[in-house]
Design a protein around this motif. Sequence first.
Motif, PDB file in Angstrom:
ATOM      1  N   ILE B 619       0.835  -1.200   0.000  1.00 46.61           N
ATOM      2  CA  ILE B 619       0.000   0.000   0.000  1.00 46.61           C
ATOM      3  C   ILE B 619       0.874   1.257   0.000  1.00 46.61           C
ATOM      4  CG2 ILE B 619      -1.681   1.313   1.363  1.00 46.61           C
ATOM      5  CD1 ILE B 619      -2.751  -1.455   2.337  1.00 46.61           C
ATOM      6  N   TRP B 620       1.910   1.232   0.847  1.00 50.62           N
ATOM      7  CA  TRP B 620       2.794   2.405   0.896  1.00 50.62           C
ATOM      8  C   TRP B 620       3.435   2.657  -0.468  1.00 50.62           C
ATOM      9  CZ3 TRP B 620       5.693   0.308   5.786  1.00 50.62           C
ATOM     10  CH2 TRP B 620       4.839   0.404   6.892  1.00 50.62           C
ATOM     11  N   LYS B 621       3.862   1.556  -1.112  1.00 51.81           N
ATOM     12  CA  LYS B 621       4.532   1.696  -2.410  1.00 51.81           C
ATOM     13  C   LYS B 621       3.586   2.407  -3.382  1.00 51.81           C
ATOM     14  CE  LYS B 621       7.570   0.135  -5.730  1.00 51.81           C
ATOM     15  NZ  LYS B 621       6.855   0.687  -6.842  1.00 51.81           N
ATOM     16  N   ASP B 622       2.338   1.943  -3.426  1.00 49.59           N
ATOM     17  CA  ASP B 622       1.364   2.575  -4.322  1.00 49.59           C
ATOM     18  C   ASP B 622       1.167   4.050  -3.961  1.00 49.59           C
ATOM     19  OD1 ASP B 622       1.039   0.296  -5.700  1.00 49.59           O
ATOM     20  OD2 ASP B 622      -1.015  -0.148  -5.032  1.00 49.59           O
ATOM     21  N   HIS B 626       2.317   7.673  -6.058  1.00 56.28           N
ATOM     22  CA  HIS B 626       1.398   8.755  -6.425  1.00 56.28           C
ATOM     23  C   HIS B 626       1.733  10.048  -5.703  1.00 56.28           C
ATOM     24  CE1 HIS B 626      -1.035   5.445  -8.059  1.00 56.28           C
ATOM     25  NE2 HIS B 626      -1.496   6.379  -8.878  1.00 56.28           N
ATOM     26  N   GLY B 627       2.916  10.132  -5.133  1.00 59.01           N
ATOM     27  CA  GLY B 627       3.373  11.389  -4.554  1.00 59.01           C
ATOM     28  C   GLY B 627       3.046  11.586  -3.091  1.00 59.01           C
ATOM     29  N   PHE B 628       2.562  10.521  -2.414  1.00 61.79           N
ATOM     30  CA  PHE B 628       2.283  10.660  -0.985  1.00 61.79           C
ATOM     31  C   PHE B 628       3.511  10.291  -0.158  1.00 61.79           C
ATOM     32  CE2 PHE B 628      -2.007  10.029  -2.736  1.00 61.79           C
ATOM     33  CZ  PHE B 628      -2.683  11.060  -2.106  1.00 61.79           C
ATOM     34  N   GLU B 629       3.450  10.632   1.129  1.00 61.93           N
ATOM     35  CA  GLU B 629       4.474  10.156   2.062  1.00 61.93           C
ATOM     36  C   GLU B 629       3.780   9.787   3.361  1.00 61.93           C
ATOM     37  OE1 GLU B 629       6.937  13.650   2.440  1.00 61.93           O
ATOM     38  OE2 GLU B 629       5.779  14.373   4.146  1.00 61.93           O
ATOM     39  N   SER B 630       4.559   9.248   4.304  1.00 65.84           N
ATOM     40  CA  SER B 630       3.966   8.850   5.589  1.00 65.84           C
ATOM     41  C   SER B 630       3.360  10.062   6.285  1.00 65.84           C
ATOM     42  CB  SER B 630       5.039   8.242   6.482  1.00 65.84           C
ATOM     43  OG  SER B 630       4.531   8.128   7.787  1.00 65.84           O
TER      44      SER B 630
END
Lengths: 125, 838
Positions: B619-622, B626-630
């Motif tokens: 999920i994190w990889k996806d 898409h430009g997100f981070e933790s």
Amino acid sequence: MNIISDKYKTVKPEEVTVWFKAAPVTAFPKDGGACVKYKDLQIAVFNFERLNTWYACQNLSPEKQEMVLSRGMIGDHKGIPMVACPLHKKTFSLENGENLNSDLDPIAVYPIKIEDDFVYVGFSE
Amino acid sequence: MKTIIVVGNGMVGYKFCEKFVAKEESKQFKLIVFGEEPRPAYDRVHLSEFFENQDAKALEMAPAEWYTENGIDLIVDERVSDIDRTNKTITTAKDRAFSYDYLVLATGSSAFVPPIKGVEKEGVFVYRTIEDLEGMLAYAAKIKAKNPNAKAAVLGGGLLGLEAGKAVMDMGLEPHIVEFAPKLMPRQLDSRSSQVLQLKLESIGLNIHLSKATNQILGDDGYITGMEFGEDDVLDVDMLVVSAGIRPRDELGKNSGLEVGVRGGIIVDNKMQTSDSNIYAIGEIALYNQMIYGLVAPGYDMAGVAVDQILGEETLMPANIDMSTKLKLIGVDVASFGEPFMPASKGHSIIFENKTQHLYKRINVSLDGKTLLGGILVGDASDYSMLHQIFLNGMVIPEDPAQLILPAGEGGGSFGDVMDLPDEAQICSCENVTKGQICGTIESGESKDLADVVSCTKAGTGCGGCKPMVKDLTEATLKSLGIEVKDTVCEHFDLNRQDLYKIIQVKGYKTFNEVLDNHGNGGHGCELCKPVVASLMASINADTANKEYAIQDSNDRFLANIQRNGTYSVVPRVPGGEITPDKLIALGEIAKKYDLYTKVTGGVRIDLFGATLNQLPLIWKDLIDHGFESGHAYGKSLRTVKTCVGSTWCRYGMDESVSFGIELENRYRGIRAPHKIKGGVSGCIRECAEARGKDFGLIAVEGGWNLYLGGNGGATPRHAELFAEQIDNETVIKYIDRYLMLYMRTAKPLQRTAAWQERLEGGLNYLKEVIIDDKLGIAEDLENEMQTLVNKFECEWTQAINDPEMMKRFNHFVNSEEEDDNLVFVPLREQKMPEKWV
């Protein structure tokens, strides 16, 4: 839900009839735990490096019947090696499974041995 | 050997037995107890809990074996039908006779059913016994099968009536409360508090009808279909529960010629003796002071008096009986103590009311302003224990009595030192533990710390409401004995968080074991000290949680929030709450791909629930692609900086709250602190970002920002305090840097900024001197430390998925690719949720 916990019964070292070859030592974090699957059982295995001892118990937290104990933090409570459930921090003795800070049922604990850098969990059947 | 017969095995009858067997002299007596219900005594006060679990056993006062173990003959399901006072015998409905030396009547009361026309119809119930409840449940199921929207009314808006209201609501019926008086709980509440309670109950879904006199019960074929109040005033209902008061079960005493009151009840004196000196009456059957006391506490006291009298002790029932009560009614705190209402000639009332929060507090103070006479609390009864103690013990009250009920932030203070309480003051009402018992276990050396006190006395193990008082008492007693109260993080260190901070900073330790080996006291750490050290390492060295994951708290260890069923929720950062349509679509698609439950959180981020351990990295990889981070929603770190629309779009906006909110969120992201931190930026004084409920909050005004510090929306809500006015962006950042760093250095583990700031010696002025005037000359160091942390930021999710070694922890099993087979999800509004907890 007690049906699940009934599957987990403490095994004493002298009762072991099967030594299950679980995983290499390196699969477990130092001073932490990970979960091993054996048939339909989930067993939490802890590498208590500071004590140079390994422990195993049911992965099932008796409080809310969730498979989470392997993800808990370990340490000691007044000298008793213990694991704290990651959900609400209920602590259990890794030596005999006793709940140390509440009055939950004890958890089942299992013997462990290390041979040729492999972790073995003892079951009796 | 003499024989005592107790007639009635309710709560008070049981309490007589319990108190009796606790006495050494009781061994010279034989005790026989009769109960007409089929089971031993149960807790009638908590009858409505029966609906939640339908477990009669859980309500039991003691199991049947308890009576055997204590040598008591318990005979259930057998009613005593006659007393022969001359021969001192009783006869039962099964025609058995027993002789007694002493007889204790504890037959209690039955529900009063007013003589309304049609009240005998099917579907009309009383609310008294487990059997009544079982009858209601069966009937409710029947009418619900016919009509899913079936309605039920409760006749009577008193204490028990409201409980019954909850019970019918829990049965899935539309609940209506019908009360004759113009207010709810007419015995305990005044009309204003009744209105506040009414608003709260209505918000939960109860329909309240006041000032309604029921003329007749309507029905077809003998079944209830409605209630008629006036000619054109009818309420359609399918079931009715009558809870209109109680009537003492005095027929046994009356028939045997004991003196009874005009309106029923067996007359007793202060020895609980009836007009026959061998017969005692206790509980709701006893008419004492011309009153039937319908509370369990006086009943228990009466039981104690009767026990002592029979055993030859001179205990008497006091002339004044404390009718104070505190209860949680349908989740609403309601309490009244002393004289809840009072004529103006007797004293003054101080009233605090907040209808939007369903809060009402009233205290009555004597004319000279020196004593507390009584009061009412609705919505928040947390002050009850202290107020009740002050009332019971006639303690001195502050010059401005309003301080007793005003919230801490609004002129009220923490009044009353627990050590001023008398020894007999009851601290834990669940476990019946007094101040004397708590302090005594420490003074005797039996207890050495709070944990010992709790295990010795059981104080605080019930509802937990008294925990802060128990802690204060423990610490004050230890101090009074000259024992230093250690502020240490846990049993493994003789150091507090601040000491550890300095040590780690100066010595440059990099692992938990180094700290423990060099400064611990020989143990191996635990769930308390490990996360503290982990957090300090992060605050000092900007280490991410990936570095030593086995010492991280549950959430940090897996960089996600562990949720109810052991799955995780994932919250990507959306700085300032601004998100592009493409990113929104990406979130939805990712949630769909992994079948996650989605919700906008209280902190206005999008939370994705139900991820299994092994799904997390995928999920994190996806998300990262898409430009997100933790979003660090799992850490004791900056969660969100909430913004309003600001001058970007809002026609009132004074300043660019969105841009500045994003800047602040990106500045402090990932930084570990003693507790989680939230920020808010509002573009004008309309305060749409609710910035004053945050650890740091900004409101745009003419000429710059007003900066507020130390707000909290948690368990103890607190508004942030105005710290500086009309400052520019650069100054805001400077001040927040200094503030957060000072907090991170000096707060206790898990202490929020609000609590830290409140306990800071010198308070807000001191903070201003240090942060604005740089009184200590550390401002620049604080800023530099913060800048170092800001510069070292790294997204923990990215770090984890790029390192195979770190990834090892995300498999549910180390010896199998399978997932946890224990997980069960159930559908909820077109999404899913974990199965309910047992």
